[in-house]
Design a protein around this motif. Structure first.
Motif, PDB file in Angstrom:
ATOM      1  N   SER A 331       0.814  -1.213   0.000  1.00  0.00           N
ATOM      2  CA  SER A 331       0.000   0.000   0.000  1.00  0.00           C
ATOM      3  C   SER A 331       0.849   1.265   0.000  1.00  0.00           C
ATOM      4  CB  SER A 331      -0.936   0.010   1.212  1.00  0.00           C
ATOM      5  OG  SER A 331      -0.196  -0.069   2.417  1.00  0.00           O
ATOM      6  N   LEU A 332       2.084   1.193   0.494  1.00  0.00           N
ATOM      7  CA  LEU A 332       2.958   2.369   0.489  1.00  0.00           C
ATOM      8  C   LEU A 332       3.234   2.847  -0.935  1.00  0.00           C
ATOM      9  CD1 LEU A 332       5.646   1.475   3.201  1.00  0.00           C
ATOM     10  CD2 LEU A 332       3.773   3.116   3.404  1.00  0.00           C
ATOM     11  N   LEU A 333       3.237   1.919  -1.877  1.00  0.00           N
ATOM     12  CA  LEU A 333       3.555   2.275  -3.262  1.00  0.00           C
ATOM     13  C   LEU A 333       2.482   3.156  -3.896  1.00  0.00           C
ATOM     14  CD1 LEU A 333       4.835  -1.237  -4.380  1.00  0.00           C
ATOM     15  CD2 LEU A 333       6.238   0.801  -4.017  1.00  0.00           C
ATOM     16  N   GLU A 334       1.301   3.198  -3.286  1.00  0.00           N
ATOM     17  CA  GLU A 334       0.227   4.038  -3.817  1.00  0.00           C
ATOM     18  C   GLU A 334       0.572   5.527  -3.735  1.00  0.00           C
ATOM     19  OE1 GLU A 334      -3.192   3.008  -1.588  1.00  0.00           O
ATOM     20  OE2 GLU A 334      -3.224   0.909  -2.247  1.00  0.00           O
ATOM     21  N   HIS A 335       1.564   5.874  -2.913  1.00  0.00           N
ATOM     22  CA  HIS A 335       1.924   7.278  -2.727  1.00  0.00           C
ATOM     23  C   HIS A 335       3.333   7.578  -3.244  1.00  0.00           C
ATOM     24  CE1 HIS A 335      -1.609   7.266  -0.159  1.00  0.00           C
ATOM     25  NE2 HIS A 335      -1.088   6.269   0.509  1.00  0.00           N
ATOM     26  N   LEU A 375       8.437  10.015  -1.009  1.00  0.00           N
ATOM     27  CA  LEU A 375       9.222   8.951  -0.402  1.00  0.00           C
ATOM     28  C   LEU A 375       8.296   7.952   0.294  1.00  0.00           C
ATOM     29  CD1 LEU A 375      12.360  10.666   1.204  1.00  0.00           C
ATOM     30  CD2 LEU A 375      12.312   9.051  -0.689  1.00  0.00           C
ATOM     31  N   VAL A 376       8.408   6.699  -0.063  1.00  0.00           N
ATOM     32  CA  VAL A 376       7.529   5.682   0.509  1.00  0.00           C
ATOM     33  C   VAL A 376       8.167   4.969   1.695  1.00  0.00           C
ATOM     34  CG1 VAL A 376       6.387   5.289  -1.696  1.00  0.00           C
ATOM     35  CG2 VAL A 376       8.380   3.905  -1.085  1.00  0.00           C
ATOM     36  N   PHE A 377       9.399   5.287   2.001  1.00  0.00           N
ATOM     37  CA  PHE A 377      10.113   4.572   3.052  1.00  0.00           C
ATOM     38  C   PHE A 377       9.959   5.294   4.389  1.00  0.00           C
ATOM     39  CE2 PHE A 377      12.242   3.920  -1.002  1.00  0.00           C
ATOM     40  CZ  PHE A 377      12.163   2.536  -1.104  1.00  0.00           C
ATOM     41  N   PRO A 378       9.731   4.553   5.486  1.00  0.00           N
ATOM     42  CA  PRO A 378       9.518   5.162   6.801  1.00  0.00           C
ATOM     43  C   PRO A 378      10.702   6.030   7.216  1.00  0.00           C
ATOM     44  CG  PRO A 378       8.906   2.850   6.840  1.00  0.00           C
ATOM     45  CD  PRO A 378       9.572   3.088   5.523  1.00  0.00           C
TER      46      PRO A 378
END
Length: 588
Positions: A331-335, A375-378
């Motif tokens: 789901s992170l890839l959606e942004h 950026l999708v990384f925490p």
């Protein structure tokens, strides 16, 4: 459906009835070969209550400790901290499975006897997962369970069976593994009143006995100490548990004091099967979802000691509360940079930018990155990588920057104190800070934000301890100083290296993603009799130009999982490489 399956169900339904379980708006019946039994909604409910289960039927740590056979042997171990509450319930399941005259037999007979998780894989099946995080985790977990079985479970179960008058039954590791799997696949968080969990006297327990005895006479489910499964829309495990026990939660909080959430098994409710989404319609199966699955990436903690300046970096990691591992759900890839579909709402972008600014731009000398919202990384993980990639001169610069900024703000704060009292200084700082939030990303805003942030910290510090002593910088301040010094390129390069290493390990162990896709396309699962016959007919000859590959469902599941891991690794690697290119271009 097999006759043996029907033969299991009828005694179980009678057992539920004897134990005052009410199937109001649902029925338990056979779902299919892969799922077993499930809960199905019916037309017979109007108040949203589907299933009522008395509290005393739940398998909880309290029940185990009160058990006349197991309780006396385990109470001292539990009080001394030798075992935890989960161990008690798993031990209970192990013993009850082996007892010849167990009162739980109708329930236990309904439970699966084997599982599809990797702990139950053969050595050959487990090799299909080699290269994935799950492969190593399975090896470690199985070894831990074997150790626990040998050290604490084996002899204790034998002793309990002898005390129960059974000296013939033999306990095996598979019995313990079965109980462990039953617990972890069926346990719920159950809301219980404090006096039920920690009864002060027998009267407290009698209250709930009388409540359960009167359950057949009352239609007011909110006045009884029972678990109520009145679900409308189950989207994930946490939401499901909260919904299914809403009646007990509201009543017990108000009439019995504090409500405690306790892990346990609830016979009946635990027959909900898993799907991604579910809704309630007549004669539809009631299912649950455990949410989005992800791909774990981490920097090996043991490798910290072998990198240059390891002591200084370890200290910085601790001060920033950075994390060396993160879970990357799809789901992170959606942004991200390559998100499919519609872009995010602009208002959300602005909010994210404001939130992330608090971790960046100490002096305004380093420009805010244009890719910040993509950026999708925490950030906690990027903070760790940023620190690990630091050079010696950068560590010194961070230390100097923190010291200089603190001294400057002390001087400025002293000037403010001369002009304004303490409370007015805070108000002035808040007003100026709010004004800077209105502007858009200029250097003045960045500088003033952190200037006022430090002043606010100093004010809090002085109010707490006075003007003496030394104040330690907060984790946000250290993060800001590290980013001001290092930027993102070092962290993103390290992230690219980690993702490439993960992908290489996956591909070296089991081939490319396309190879897995081809195997699945040609696969034929052999566990179902019908499917097995189909495989037998076609496996020796080419079908539509290819030869079918017979495989067990566990092997098939492993290939699906590892292909998904390769797909996610490639997608996140693409995001990381693009972010790195932007960081290098923009000087970050």
């Amino acid at each position: 459906m097999e006759i043996s399956t029907e033969a299991k169900l009828e005694p179980f339904l009678q057992w539920l009835q004897v134990n005052k379980v009410e199937l109001r708006g649902c029925k338990i019946k056979y779902s299919d070969e892969s799922k077993g039994f499930g809960i199905f909604s019916s037309n017979e409910f109007s108040d949203g209550v589907l299933l009522v289960v008395p509290l005393d039927l739940a398998i909880t740590p309290m029940r185990v400790l009160q058990d006349p056979l197991i309780g006396p042997e385990c109470r001292a171990m539990f009080e001394d901290g030798e075992v935890d509450d989960r161990f008690l319930m798993i031990l209970f399941l192990t013993v009850e499975r082996l007892r010849k005259n167990s009162s739980w037999k109708p329930y236990l007979d309904m439970l699966p006897t084997t599982f599809g998780n990797p702990l139950w894989f053969t050595d050959d099946e487990l090799l299909e997962l080699k290269g994935t995080t799950l492969y190593r985790a399975t090896e470690l977990q199985k070894q831990n369970l074997l150790t626990l079985y040998d050290d604490k479970v084996k002899d204790l179960v034998k002793k309990l069976l002898v005390l129960d008058g059974d000296s013939e039954s033999e306990v095996s590791f598979e019995d313990f593994l079965w109980a462990n799997s039953i617990f972890w696949t069926r346990a719920l968080n159950i809301p219980l009143p404090h006096s039920y969990v920690f009864p002060q006297n027998q009267e407290d327990l009698n209250k709930y006995d009388s409540i359960n005895n009167s359950a057949e006479l009352s239609n007011d489910h909110n006045s009884r100490g029972e678990l109520i499964n009145g679900l409308n829309d189950i989207k994930n495990e946490a939401q499901r548990v909260n919904s299914q026990v809403n009646g007990a939660t509201s009543t017990l909080t108000s009439t019995q004091g504090e409500t405690l959430w306790i892990e346990g098994l609830v016979p009946g409710i635990d027959f909900c099967n898993h799907v991604e989404r579910s809704s309630f319609h007549s004669e539809k199966e009631i299912s649950i979802s455990y949410g989005n699955k992800g791909n774990e990436i981490h920097y090996p903690a043991e490798a910290i000691h072998s990198i240059p300046l390891s002591d200084s970096k370890a200290l910085l990691l601790e001060e920033q509360k950075a994390q060396l591992r993160c879970l990357l759900p799809k789901s992170l890839l959606e942004h991200g940079f390559f998100a499919a579909g519609h872009p995010k709402d602009g208002n959300n972008d602005n909010k994210l930018e404001v939130d992330r600014i608090s971790s960046f731009s100490w002096s305004g000398q380093r420009r805010m990155p244009s890719y910040l919202n993509k950026l999708v990384f925490p950030e906690n993980f990027l903070t760790a990588l940023r620190t690990i990639a630091m050079q010696e001169d950068e560590i010194s610069k961070v230390s100097s920057l923190l010291e200089e900024a603190f001294l400057v703000c002390i001087s400025l704060f002293s000037c403010l104190q001369i002009v304004f009292p303490n409370n007015v200084s805070i108000q002035v700082a808040s007003i100026v800070y709010c004004c800077t939030r209105v502007t858009n990303g200029c250097m003045f805003e960045s500088f003033m934000f952190w200037f006022l942030h430090l002043i606010g910290s100093i004010i809090d510090f002085q109010k707490l301890v006075g003007s003496g002593g030394e104040r330690q910088p907060s984790d946000a301040e250290v993060r800001a100083a590290v980013w001001e010094t290092c930027g993102d390129s070092g962290a993103l390069q390290l992230l690219v290296d980690l993702l490439q290493a993960k992908l290489t390990e996956l591909e070296e162990s089991s081939g490319m993603e396309d190879y897995d896709s081809e195997l699945l396309l040609k696969s034929c699962i052999t566990e179902s009799q019908g499917q097995h016959a189909s495989c037998e007919n076609n496996s020796s000859e080419e079908t539509n130009g290819w030869t079918q590959h017979k495989m067990s469902r566990k092997t098939w599941s492993s290939i699906v999982y590892r292909r998904g891991q390769k797909e996610l690794a490639l997608l996140f690697l693409k995001e990381a490489e693009h972010a790195l290119q932007l960081a290098l271009t923009e000087g970050n």
